[in-house]
Write an enzyme that holds these catalytic residues in place. Structure first.
Site, PDB file in Angstrom:
ATOM      1  N   HIS A   9     -73.587 -17.032  55.361  1.00 38.96           N
ATOM      2  CA  HIS A   9     -74.281 -18.276  55.689  1.00 38.96           C
ATOM      3  C   HIS A   9     -73.344 -19.480  55.623  1.00 38.96           C
ATOM      4  O   HIS A   9     -73.571 -20.487  56.283  1.00 38.96           O
ATOM      5  CB  HIS A   9     -75.541 -18.425  54.849  1.00 38.96           C
ATOM      6  CG  HIS A   9     -76.600 -17.495  55.347  1.00 38.96           C
ATOM      7  ND1 HIS A   9     -76.835 -16.269  54.793  1.00 38.96           N
ATOM      8  CD2 HIS A   9     -77.402 -17.585  56.430  1.00 38.96           C
ATOM      9  CE1 HIS A   9     -77.766 -15.646  55.496  1.00 38.96           C
ATOM     10  NE2 HIS A   9     -78.130 -16.425  56.490  1.00 38.96           N
ATOM     11  N   ARG A  36     -84.058 -22.218  60.253  1.00 36.64           N
ATOM     12  CA  ARG A  36     -83.924 -21.556  58.949  1.00 36.64           C
ATOM     13  C   ARG A  36     -84.509 -22.488  57.886  1.00 36.64           C
ATOM     14  O   ARG A  36     -83.798 -23.296  57.293  1.00 36.64           O
ATOM     15  CB  ARG A  36     -82.452 -21.272  58.635  1.00 36.64           C
ATOM     16  CG  ARG A  36     -81.799 -20.218  59.528  1.00 36.64           C
ATOM     17  CD  ARG A  36     -80.358 -19.983  59.110  1.00 36.64           C
ATOM     18  NE  ARG A  36     -79.810 -18.742  59.616  1.00 36.64           N
ATOM     19  CZ  ARG A  36     -79.020 -18.648  60.691  1.00 36.64           C
ATOM     20  NH1 ARG A  36     -78.699 -19.711  61.378  1.00 36.64           N
ATOM     21  NH2 ARG A  36     -78.550 -17.465  61.065  1.00 36.64           N
ATOM     22  N   ARG A  76     -88.953 -20.157  61.228  1.00 37.76           N
ATOM     23  CA  ARG A  76     -88.884 -18.903  60.469  1.00 37.76           C
ATOM     24  C   ARG A  76     -89.335 -19.216  59.049  1.00 37.76           C
ATOM     25  O   ARG A  76     -88.850 -20.168  58.436  1.00 37.76           O
ATOM     26  CB  ARG A  76     -87.464 -18.358  60.458  1.00 37.76           C
ATOM     27  CG  ARG A  76     -87.393 -17.057  59.665  1.00 37.76           C
ATOM     28  CD  ARG A  76     -86.056 -16.434  59.738  1.00 37.76           C
ATOM     29  NE  ARG A  76     -85.081 -17.134  58.925  1.00 37.76           N
ATOM     30  CZ  ARG A  76     -83.799 -16.767  58.837  1.00 37.76           C
ATOM     31  NH1 ARG A  76     -83.366 -15.737  59.532  1.00 37.76           N
ATOM     32  NH2 ARG A  76     -82.970 -17.432  58.089  1.00 37.76           N
ATOM     33  N   GLU A  90     -84.441  -7.069  62.154  1.00 37.68           N
ATOM     34  CA  GLU A  90     -83.131  -7.069  61.500  1.00 37.68           C
ATOM     35  C   GLU A  90     -82.989  -5.925  60.502  1.00 37.68           C
ATOM     36  O   GLU A  90     -81.957  -5.767  59.876  1.00 37.68           O
ATOM     37  CB  GLU A  90     -82.838  -8.428  60.852  1.00 37.68           C
ATOM     38  CG  GLU A  90     -83.974  -9.065  60.100  1.00 37.68           C
ATOM     39  CD  GLU A  90     -83.667 -10.496  59.641  1.00 37.68           C
ATOM     40  OE1 GLU A  90     -82.580 -11.020  59.915  1.00 37.68           O
ATOM     41  OE2 GLU A  90     -84.550 -11.067  58.972  1.00 37.68           O
ATOM     42  N   ASN A 120     -77.157 -10.362  62.670  1.00 35.23           N
ATOM     43  CA  ASN A 120     -76.318 -10.376  61.461  1.00 35.23           C
ATOM     44  C   ASN A 120     -76.835  -9.338  60.463  1.00 35.23           C
ATOM     45  O   ASN A 120     -76.098  -8.484  59.975  1.00 35.23           O
ATOM     46  CB  ASN A 120     -76.333 -11.754  60.787  1.00 35.23           C
ATOM     47  CG  ASN A 120     -76.067 -12.877  61.768  1.00 35.23           C
ATOM     48  OD1 ASN A 120     -75.399 -12.665  62.758  1.00 35.23           O
ATOM     49  ND2 ASN A 120     -76.603 -14.052  61.491  1.00 35.23           N
ATOM     50  N   ASP A 121     -78.123  -9.444  60.176  1.00 36.51           N
ATOM     51  CA  ASP A 121     -78.677  -8.483  59.220  1.00 36.51           C
ATOM     52  C   ASP A 121     -78.866  -7.111  59.841  1.00 36.51           C
ATOM     53  O   ASP A 121     -78.712  -6.090  59.163  1.00 36.51           O
ATOM     54  CB  ASP A 121     -80.009  -9.003  58.653  1.00 36.51           C
ATOM     55  CG  ASP A 121     -79.771 -10.014  57.546  1.00 36.51           C
ATOM     56  OD1 ASP A 121     -78.910  -9.737  56.688  1.00 36.51           O
ATOM     57  OD2 ASP A 121     -80.406 -11.076  57.550  1.00 36.51           O
ATOM     58  N   ARG A 178     -72.663  -7.985  54.720  1.00 38.32           N
ATOM     59  CA  ARG A 178     -72.207  -9.010  55.664  1.00 38.32           C
ATOM     60  C   ARG A 178     -71.292 -10.057  55.038  1.00 38.32           C
ATOM     61  O   ARG A 178     -70.669 -10.820  55.749  1.00 38.32           O
ATOM     62  CB  ARG A 178     -73.408  -9.681  56.344  1.00 38.32           C
ATOM     63  CG  ARG A 178     -74.288 -10.481  55.424  1.00 38.32           C
ATOM     64  CD  ARG A 178     -75.579 -10.917  56.123  1.00 38.32           C
ATOM     65  NE  ARG A 178     -75.474 -12.208  56.759  1.00 38.32           N
ATOM     66  CZ  ARG A 178     -76.502 -12.850  57.312  1.00 38.32           C
ATOM     67  NH1 ARG A 178     -77.704 -12.297  57.334  1.00 38.32           N
ATOM     68  NH2 ARG A 178     -76.347 -14.024  57.850  1.00 38.32           N
ATOM     69  N   CYS A 204     -81.079 -14.031  68.031  1.00 38.09           N
ATOM     70  CA  CYS A 204     -80.761 -15.268  67.309  1.00 38.09           C
ATOM     71  C   CYS A 204     -79.638 -15.085  66.285  1.00 38.09           C
ATOM     72  O   CYS A 204     -79.286 -16.016  65.588  1.00 38.09           O
ATOM     73  CB  CYS A 204     -82.006 -15.835  66.634  1.00 38.09           C
ATOM     74  SG  CYS A 204     -82.608 -14.826  65.293  1.00 38.09           S
TER      75      CYS A 204
END
Ligand code: PEP
Ligand code: MG
Length: 593
Positions: free
Chosen positions: A202, A309, A346, A446, A469-470, A480, A517
């Site tokens: 992040h 987010r 989200r 994810e 990403n996840d 990650r 995304c």
């Protein structure tokens, strides 16, 4: 094309490029963690001079904190900046200051050590109290203690000209937390360089959204750098250059101008539709974390927000989670600012490498596999409802908005979350409070278990959004944020690519769209693959919008489709990258110069 000079004097440290751009500036080293300062004895007649030193350090710290407070107000507003008011109060705490004076005269030791001991005693008391709010204050005390000790270490306060506010800096650290990253002043810090980290941590995501070049995985960087020494950070190639020669500095200055010019040319396309050469429309929206990014959304001509987010707003507040009313106003401002395009909110995705929702008594052994995302919301229904009601209310007058749930692992979670959302709608109905009746409901794909169930889940929601990403992390079982396994973190692993293809196909079958995304959506190399797999919406960092729009406008959907068909049969990541890269180079060669 500009030729890159070669010099034998300079030191090139190679890392992983995570945020593009070039920074030229002086090194600023950030050392974290409060180590006990060395203790040494002083003579009784030195007590006064130690106290003078201490008060100077307190003053310098107060100046630094006030400057930080101003910056925070510009980035996130008054409320978030309130944490620094608490820090200033701590600096003036009479009990602590009196105790430092008393202990200094009694123990006859250097003042940094005395201050450290006094603060440790206070923190110990706070750590034992029941009230979680008070316990959380130890982090503030730790922070302030470290600042004062750092200022005591630099024997004299910095000279006016030494602390030139205007001089650009490159921040070098072992690691940066997402909140460290968010707190930096982008007008002064022009680049981030860290020893550890990965492109989808992040911290890296925040660096990209702030438009700051960043390189991670620079092993032993701290051993090599010298504070205030000039350096260059190349966020395209992932290199930190120390002792750059005049030729290298000139080269990078020219490159910077050229890149800036190229970016401006792409920005000029802002009003053109994001459509492939053969007419396939792709919704291009942005990922957002902080209010300072809002203005950029319209500037780059993005179609609203594809991923908001919310956790950075919900958890970054020192006085606790904002209530329904406050959340509602915050969300409404964003939704209104993006109209007529919608915002996809989200719900809270705490845990993992982000802040936990509550202070945990013991650290989780595997935070990414633990209390994260929708799991937290479902186990705290009151908090969850507060957020859902706030979003429903905020979007009452702005059609096209949506809500999505993070880290869904299966059917029951979706049904339970939807059920709670329905309760919120009914409550608002009874209370006669206006709310968005057309709010779309989606889920993030994810976690592989959810991806495998997409044929079932597609019947329950209005859209999917793939968090690559996840999805990559959980599919390949590769952390990650762990740079030891960073070379294995490949969103182009055939299993990940097949899962994305499967998800889009399951969505298509039920007539629901699938967005991408994760960071993969902003990678021009992989764009032909995602378009070819059938994604109809991309959500990327705001600074990437002009580049991605240009790339999509130069793609041919038919060619992408054919290439993606081959990629779905490929045995390894390298083949898939090469297939996509070849089409990307052929379609928009200018972006690879
Ligand atoms: C993702 O996992 O790809 C995603 C977009 O969510 P986050 O990066 O916030 O976990
Ligand atoms: Mg995620």
């Amino acid at each position: 094309m500009i030729q890159e000079p070669i010099s034998t004097e300079e030191i090139h440290l190679q890392g992983i490029p995570v945020s593009p751009g070039i920074a030229l500036g002086k090194i600023r080293i950030q050392i974290k963690g409060s180590k006990e300062p060395v203790a040494y004895d002083i003579e009784p007649d030195e007590v006064d001079s130690e106290l003078v030193r201490f008060h100077r350090a307190l003053q310098t710290t107060a100046v630094q904190i006030r400057a930080l407070r101003e910056r925070m107000i510009q980035i996130s507003g008054e409320k978030e900046a309130a944490i620094f008011d608490a820090h200033i109060l701590l600096l003036q705490d009479k009990i602590i200051l009196d105790q430092v004076r008393t202990e200094l005269a009694r123990r006859l030791q250097n003042v940094e050590h005395i201050f450290y001991v006094v603060m440790q005693n206070y923190m110990e008391v706070l750590r034992r109290v029941d009230d979680p709010y008070l316990r959380a204050k130890t982090a503030d005390m730790e922070d302030i203690m470290q600042r004062v000790i750092d200022n005591l270490r630099s024997t004299e306060p910095p000279e006016e000209d030494e602390a030139d506010e205007e001089e650009p800096e490159i921040l070098v650290a072992y690691d940066l937390t997402p909140s460290d990253t968010a707190a930096v002043d982008a007008s002064q810090i022009h680049g981030f360089a860290t020893e550890i980290g990965s492109s989808v941590s992040h911290t890296a995501i925040l660096a990209r959204s702030m438009g700051i070049p960043a390189v991670v995985g620079l092993e032993q960087a701290l051993l090599n750098v010298e504070s205030h020494a000039p350096a260059i950070l190349d966020g395209y190639k992932g290199v930190l250059i120390l002792k750059p020669s005049t030729e290298t500095v000139e080269y990078y200055k020219r490159l910077q101008v050229e890149k800036e010019k190229a970016y401006k040319a792409l920005e000029a396309l802002r009003d053109l539709p994001t459509v492939t050469r053969d007419g396939r429309s792709i919704r291009l929206s942005v990922n957002v974390e902080f209010p300072h990014e809002y203005s950029g959304i319209k500037e780059v001509g993005a179609e609203g927000v594809g991923l908001f987010r919310t956790e950075f707003f919900l958890l970054g507040n020192p006085s606790g989670m904002p209530d329904e009313e406050e959340q509602m106003h915050y969300y409404k401002k964003l939704a209104e600012g993006c109209a007529p395009h919608g915002v996809i909110f989200r719900t809270l995705d705490s845990g993992g490498d982000k802040l936990p929702c509550e202070r945990l008594d013991t650290p989780e052994p595997n935070p990414f596999l633990g209390w994260r995302g929708i799991r937290v919301s479902l186990s705290r229904p009151e908090l969850f409802k507060q957020q859902l009601r706030a979003i429903l209310r905020a979007c009452a007058d702005t059609p096209g908005c949506g809500i999505m749930f993070p880290m869904i692992s299966g059917y029951t979670e979706v049904i339970t979350a939807k059920h709670i959302l329905q309760e919120c709608r009914e409550e608002l109905e009874r209370e006669k409070i206006p709310y968005a009746r057309d709010l779309k409901v989606g889920i993030m794909i994810e976690v592989p278990s959810a991806a495998i169930m997409t044929d079932v889940l597609a019947k329950e929601v209005d859209f999917f959004s793939v968090g690559t990403n996840d999805l990559t992390q959980y599919t390949i079982a590769v952390d990650r944020v762990n740079n030891r396994v960073a070379n294995m973190f490949r969103p182009t692993h055939p299993a990940v690519v097949r899962i994305i293809g499967m998800t889009i196909a399951a969505g298509d079958k039920e007539g629901i769209p699938t967005a991408i995304c994760g960071e993969m959506a902003g990678d021009i190399t992989l764009l032909p693959l995602l378009v070819g797999l059938g994604a109809t919406s991309m959500s990327v960092g705001v600074h990437l919008v002009p580049i991605i729009r240009y790339a999509i406008r130069n793609l041919d959907y038919g060619q992408c489709r054919e290439m993606a068909g081959k990629a779905l049969c490929a045995p390894n990541s390298r083949t898939i990258v090469n297939l996509s890269l070849a089409l990307a180079r052929e379609s928009y060669p200018a972006l690879f110069e």
